[in-house]
Enzyme design. Structure first.
Site, mmCIF file in Angstrom:
data_model
loop_
_atom_site.group_PDB
_atom_site.id
_atom_site.type_symbol
_atom_site.label_atom_id
_atom_site.label_comp_id
_atom_site.label_asym_id
_atom_site.label_seq_id
_atom_site.Cartn_x
_atom_site.Cartn_y
_atom_site.Cartn_z
ATOM 1 N N HIS A 63 0.877 -1.183 0.000
ATOM 2 C CA HIS A 63 0.000 0.000 0.000
ATOM 3 C C HIS A 63 0.904 1.219 0.000
ATOM 4 O O HIS A 63 1.636 1.443 0.974
ATOM 5 C CB HIS A 63 -0.894 -0.017 1.250
ATOM 6 C CG HIS A 63 -1.791 -1.213 1.307
ATOM 7 N ND1 HIS A 63 -3.056 -1.229 0.773
ATOM 8 C CD2 HIS A 63 -1.584 -2.466 1.796
ATOM 9 C CE1 HIS A 63 -3.606 -2.428 0.941
ATOM 10 N NE2 HIS A 63 -2.714 -3.193 1.569
ATOM 11 N N LEU A 64 0.857 1.990 -1.070
ATOM 12 C CA LEU A 64 1.770 3.138 -1.190
ATOM 13 C C LEU A 64 1.062 4.463 -0.935
ATOM 14 O O LEU A 64 1.701 5.515 -0.901
ATOM 15 C CB LEU A 64 2.457 3.115 -2.559
ATOM 16 C CG LEU A 64 3.268 1.826 -2.831
ATOM 17 C CD1 LEU A 64 3.887 1.848 -4.221
ATOM 18 C CD2 LEU A 64 4.352 1.617 -1.771
ATOM 19 N N ARG A 65 -0.258 4.417 -0.763
ATOM 20 C CA ARG A 65 -1.070 5.539 -0.256
ATOM 21 C C ARG A 65 -1.162 6.757 -1.173
ATOM 22 O O ARG A 65 -1.792 7.736 -0.783
ATOM 23 C CB ARG A 65 -0.570 6.000 1.125
ATOM 24 C CG ARG A 65 -0.435 4.898 2.159
ATOM 25 C CD ARG A 65 -1.737 4.240 2.488
ATOM 26 N NE ARG A 65 -1.624 3.358 3.642
ATOM 27 C CZ ARG A 65 -2.367 2.271 3.818
ATOM 28 N NH1 ARG A 65 -3.290 1.923 2.924
ATOM 29 N NH2 ARG A 65 -2.223 1.530 4.891
ATOM 30 N N ASN A 95 -6.551 0.586 -2.934
ATOM 31 C CA ASN A 95 -7.325 1.355 -1.939
ATOM 32 C C ASN A 95 -6.699 2.723 -1.651
ATOM 33 O O ASN A 95 -6.409 3.077 -0.521
ATOM 34 C CB ASN A 95 -7.531 0.560 -0.644
ATOM 35 C CG ASN A 95 -6.240 0.199 0.075
ATOM 36 O OD1 ASN A 95 -5.170 0.218 -0.521
ATOM 37 N ND2 ASN A 95 -6.341 -0.120 1.353
ATOM 38 N N ASP A 153 -9.224 -5.689 -2.441
ATOM 39 C CA ASP A 153 -8.408 -5.792 -1.233
ATOM 40 C C ASP A 153 -9.274 -5.959 0.014
ATOM 41 O O ASP A 153 -10.135 -6.813 0.036
ATOM 42 C CB ASP A 153 -7.458 -4.596 -1.115
ATOM 43 C CG ASP A 153 -6.386 -4.858 -0.065
ATOM 44 O OD1 ASP A 153 -5.838 -5.967 -0.064
ATOM 45 O OD2 ASP A 153 -6.114 -3.986 0.771
ATOM 46 N N ASP A 306 2.509 -6.890 2.376
ATOM 47 C CA ASP A 306 1.321 -6.118 2.770
ATOM 48 C C ASP A 306 1.751 -4.834 3.494
ATOM 49 O O ASP A 306 1.096 -4.401 4.455
ATOM 50 C CB ASP A 306 0.368 -6.944 3.641
ATOM 51 C CG ASP A 306 -1.011 -6.305 3.757
ATOM 52 O OD1 ASP A 306 -1.290 -5.326 3.036
ATOM 53 O OD2 ASP A 306 -1.817 -6.775 4.582
ATOM 54 N N HIS A 310 0.660 3.540 8.358
ATOM 55 C CA HIS A 310 -0.343 4.398 9.005
ATOM 56 C C HIS A 310 0.399 5.371 9.915
ATOM 57 O O HIS A 310 1.426 5.019 10.512
ATOM 58 C CB HIS A 310 -1.321 3.560 9.840
ATOM 59 C CG HIS A 310 -2.202 2.670 9.024
ATOM 60 N ND1 HIS A 310 -3.196 3.150 8.191
ATOM 61 C CD2 HIS A 310 -2.222 1.325 8.880
ATOM 62 C CE1 HIS A 310 -3.806 2.141 7.583
ATOM 63 N NE2 HIS A 310 -3.223 1.021 7.978
HETATM 64 O O1 DOR Z 1 -3.664 -4.809 7.481
HETATM 65 C C1 DOR Z 1 -4.150 -4.334 6.464
HETATM 66 N N1 DOR Z 1 -3.912 -3.074 6.080
HETATM 67 N N2 DOR Z 1 -4.971 -5.081 5.725
HETATM 68 C C2 DOR Z 1 -5.661 -4.563 4.704
HETATM 69 O O2 DOR Z 1 -6.406 -5.254 4.087
HETATM 70 C C3 DOR Z 1 -5.560 -3.154 4.355
HETATM 71 C C4 DOR Z 1 -4.288 -2.620 4.792
HETATM 72 C C5 DOR Z 1 -4.275 -1.123 4.706
HETATM 73 O O3 DOR Z 1 -4.639 -0.573 3.658
HETATM 74 O O4 DOR Z 1 -3.861 -0.496 5.669
#
Ligand code: DOR
Length: 431
Positions: A63-65, A95, A153, A306, A310
């Site tokens: 996830h590179l946001r 996402n 996802d 994964d 955050h």
């Molecule tokens: O732990 C997770 N973080 N699982 C996910 O399905 C989404 C991901 C996120 O986008 O932070």
């Protein structure tokens, strides 16, 4: 273009089964030669004595946001963290905000990555508009724009009819559908693995069954449609068993497991550390053992991180409120090295699961040191000890359960398209 001679390392190339001490020459962005006593002739020389030299790692789940949540990560910081972790190609989930459900978003990601990321970036597009599980995306147009797979996802496609059509159309486009298997009703508001640990913590449990039941459904739909299914971050013994049996029946199904689901059990959550909260949750010791065994046997094809950044303020809240996910790139290699140290995987087989196998699942370059292949290489010191400090890492976020821990195994250098982009003593070198 630059020439780089990687001299005297233990060359591990799963594509050709090579495991020997020799030299690798990278020139004009490609592997130019592999063999004893290659001459430098003006090339930059990297001394790899005592190190492993392998095809650059490939991560099929990150996830590179960017776009939309650049305070957590962006294509530049994510790409820098990736190469510091030895990854030369990374695949990023849909996402984002806006969701990658339109070719303009796919193209945006690819254009930004070209200028900002030292790692190669490949987007996964959404399977349904807005990840809402209702209306399918324009898969052909997204694939044309550069999407290498389709996935909603963490937002489960609950409607089996929609999932069936997603699989049918993906087959026409010729790319896999990636399933994050969690049945929403069974997961409900569960935040840790359902079992003795959730009871002790007094937190709502997320049962293995939520994963197993969706894997079972999607395997049946895969059988019906003849499509290709890739199971993301498999974590339960039951789901592993379902995948094993489906493969024995000849279904086109592949699977990935994360370093954290290989290394940590739900007991890591007993201190309520939100950096042990992820989706799917950390499971029991028997689930971890099943994942390790399946990875060793090849039932699980690849390790994917994964990587899910955050921000500190988002994670420093009550456990139930924190978003799921942890950083993955910069700790992946030392964490999975545990399987080599425990004699569960040979060095060559670990490299196969960190690199080569991914090229059979998605259309990404690398995975081989054959002459003429992409000049994507990683140099690793399997015994070097270091202390991981996320604040000194390249991600914009800090959310790791391994913060402050002693690690064994270090990425020494990463080469992308023939260019040295990371060296542990010099940091990330470009862009
Ligand atoms: O732990 C997770 N973080 N699982 C996910 O399905 C989404 C991901 C996120 O986008 O932070």
């Amino acid at each position: 273009m630059a020439r780089l001679l990687i001299r005297g390392g233990r060359v591990l190339d799963p594509a050709s089964e090579m495991d020997e001490i020799t030299d690798v020459l990278v020139e004009d962005g490609k592997i130019a030669a592999v063999g004893q006593g290659l001459e430098a002739r003006g090339a930059e020389v990297l001394d790899a004595e005592g190190c492993w030299v392998a095809p650059g790692f490939i991560d099929l789940h990150t996830h590179l946001r960017e776009p939309g949540q650049e305070y957590k990560e962006d294509l530049g910081s994510g790409g820098r963290a990736a190469v510091a972790g030895g990854f030369t190609s990374i695949v990023c989930m849909a996402n984002t905000a806006p969701v990658n459900d339109d070719p303009s978003v796919t193209e945006y990601i690819l254009n930004r990555a070209r200028s900002d990321s030292p790692a190669r970036v490949f987007p996964i597009a959404a399977a349904t508009m807005g990840l809402a599980g209702e209306v399918m995306t324009e898969m052909a147009a997204l694939h044309e724009a550069g999407a290498v797979a389709f996935s909603d996802d963490g937002k489960t496609i609950s409607d089996a009819g929609v999932m069936r059509r997603v699989l049918e159309y993906s087959k026409l486009v010729g790319v896999p559908v990636v399933v994050h298997a969690e049945d929403c009703a069974l997961r409900a508001d569960g935040v840790v693995n359902e079992g003795p640990v959730s009871t002790r913590l007094g937190l709502p449990g997320n049962p293995c069954l939520a994963e197993d039941i969706l894997v079972a459904r999607d395997l049946m739909l895969t059988e019906l449609t003849g499509a290709r299914l890739h199971v993301a971050h498999i974590s339960s013994a039951g789901a592993v068993d379902l995948v094993r049996r489906a493969r024995e029946r000849g279904l086109s199904v592949t699977a990935e497991v994360t370093p954290h689901h290989l290394a940590l059990t739900d007991e890591a959550t007993l201190g309520y550390d939100t950096n042990t909260k992820m989706a799917p949750p950390l499971r029991s010791a028997s689930d971890v053992a099943a994942c390790r065994k399946a990875l060793a046997e090849g039932v699980i094809d690849v390790i994917a991180t994964d990587h899910a950044p955050h921000a500190v303020h988002e994670k420093e809240v009550e456990f139930t409120e924190a978003p799921p996910g942890i950083l993955g790139f910069e700790t992946a290699y030392p964490v999975v090295m545990d399987m080599v140290r425990a004699d569960e995987l040979s060095p060559l087989e670990l490299m196969r699961r960190m690199s080569t196998n991914s090229t059979r699942i998605m259309d990404v370059p690398g995975g081989s040191l054959a002459v003429g292949s992409a000049g994507d290489v990683v140099v690793l010191d399997p015994t070097r000890q270091w202390t991981y400090d996320p604040a000194k890492g390249y991600s914009k976020s800090r959310n790791s359960p391994w913060a402050g821990q002693e690690m064994t195994g270090r990425v020494v250098a990463t080469v992308v398209e023939g260019r040295l982009v990371y060296h542990c003593d010099r940091g990330v070198l470009i862009p």
